[in-house]
Design an enzyme around this catalytic site. Structure first.
Site, PDB file in Angstrom:
ATOM      1  N   MET A 140       0.831  -1.191   0.000  1.00 42.97           N
ATOM      2  CA  MET A 140       0.000   0.000   0.000  1.00 42.97           C
ATOM      3  C   MET A 140       0.871   1.249   0.000  1.00 42.97           C
ATOM      4  SD  MET A 140      -1.199   0.430   3.949  1.00 42.97           S
ATOM      5  CE  MET A 140      -1.518   2.146   3.611  1.00 42.97           C
ATOM      6  N   CYS A 141       0.478   2.212  -0.778  1.00 45.72           N
ATOM      7  CA  CYS A 141       1.135   3.519  -0.828  1.00 45.72           C
ATOM      8  C   CYS A 141       2.490   3.475  -1.537  1.00 45.72           C
ATOM      9  CB  CYS A 141       1.310   4.129   0.555  1.00 45.72           C
ATOM     10  SG  CYS A 141      -0.195   4.221   1.525  1.00 45.72           S
ATOM     11  N   ARG A 142       2.841   4.599  -2.093  1.00 44.09           N
ATOM     12  CA  ARG A 142       4.167   4.875  -2.659  1.00 44.09           C
ATOM     13  C   ARG A 142       4.549   6.274  -2.213  1.00 44.09           C
ATOM     14  NH1 ARG A 142       6.595   0.373  -4.292  1.00 44.09           N
ATOM     15  NH2 ARG A 142       5.677   0.060  -2.230  1.00 44.09           N
ATOM     16  N   ASN A 153      -3.184   3.108  -6.086  1.00 42.27           N
ATOM     17  CA  ASN A 153      -3.024   4.086  -5.006  1.00 42.27           C
ATOM     18  C   ASN A 153      -3.884   5.313  -5.318  1.00 42.27           C
ATOM     19  OD1 ASN A 153      -0.808   2.653  -3.474  1.00 42.27           O
ATOM     20  ND2 ASN A 153       0.153   2.857  -5.482  1.00 42.27           N
ATOM     21  N   ASN A 180       4.720   4.236   4.493  1.00 41.53           N
ATOM     22  CA  ASN A 180       4.337   3.248   3.486  1.00 41.53           C
ATOM     23  C   ASN A 180       4.284   1.900   4.192  1.00 41.53           C
ATOM     24  OD1 ASN A 180       4.106   1.497   1.280  1.00 41.53           O
ATOM     25  ND2 ASN A 180       6.290   1.578   0.852  1.00 41.53           N
TER      26      ASN A 180
END
Length: 260
Positions: free
Chosen positions: A1-3, A41, A115
């Protein structure tokens, strides 16, 4: 999940770092190449940057996907900076916090992003949350794991810990309370970048004296990108990068007394 991505170096337009590269954060919002958890995302994004002569960063955050925001496209074209932190979000759990849950979080001169995910949230960190002063809990920007992790880091920074010590100790504390958590943290004060690799990918690109970029994944195919080993603390400026292995966790670690 997330960058997420952080940059310190020569002044550049936001778009040169976040939009124009072939695998920039903009594209990572729908087509990340190295993301191990989640695929899109689109649950918010944000960018924080520093203007010359002002130590307090500005932020632009939204609850929707980065590709749908035309105002950001204009900002990215004209705003220039020598330091930034930006992130695109894939929410772990549904919530009503909207853009308040999107990184970067900010206080004083710092910008912060997480992150990953805290295992067993929120119950796993109930005891740990009580180590914070009540005012810090009431001041949380959002009711998600990243906001609480940021509060734990920030309490250490305000108590006088170095950036690296605050990040390393918070990762150890959270990982002990919630085993299996993914805790890739990213922090900048406009001159330095501090990051942890803990359960997800982290890379850096370093041109001594010109720029340092730290990111969840490379934004282009430059062969100078380097992979950061898991369970590593990274401390960087535009002139140097230092990698330090994070110590093994003490499984008997217990929450400390409330910080004042």
């Amino acid at each position: 999940m997330c960058r997420h991505v952080a940059y310190v170096g020569d002044e550049e337009a936001l778009g040169r770092l976040l939009v124009e590269p072939p695998h920039a954060l903009y594209r990572q919002s729908w087509a990340p190449r190295h993301q191990r958890y989640g695929t899109v995302n689109a649950d918010g994004f944000g960018v924080g940057w520093y203007a010359p002569g002002d130590p307090v960063p500005a932020r632009y955050r939204r609850a929707g996907p980065i590709w749908a925001d035309q105002s950001f496209a204009d900002l990215a074209r004209v705003v220039r900076t020598g330091a930034l932190l930006a992130a695109v979000r894939d929410a772990t759990l549904a919530g009503a916090d909207a853009e308040a849950a999107a990184a970067p979080f900010a206080a004083e001169r710092w910008l912060f992003s997480h992150n990953g995910a805290v295992s067993g949230w929120p119950h796993s960190l109930a005891a740990l949350s009580r180590t914070l002063p009540p005012a810090d809990l009431l001041a949380l920007e959002a009711r998600n794991d990243s906001a609480l992790v940021w509060a734990l880091v920030l309490a250490r920074l305000r108590a006088g810990d170095t950036d690296g010590q605050a990040m390393a100790d918070t990762v150890a504390e959270v990982a002990s309370a919630a085993p299996g958590s993914r805790l890739n943290l990213l922090l900048t004060d406009g001159a330095t970048i501090t990051a942890t690799a803990w359960g997800d990918t982290l890379w850096y690109l370093h041109e001594p004296g010109r720029r340092t970029v730290v990111a969840s994944e490379p934004y282009d195919d430059d062969p100078r990108w380097r992979d950061v080993p898991d369970r590593t603390l990274l401390a960087a400026t535009r002139t140097e990068v230092l990698l330090t292995p994070l110590k093994d966790l003490d499984e008997d670690a217990s929450p400390k007394e409330p910080r004042t």
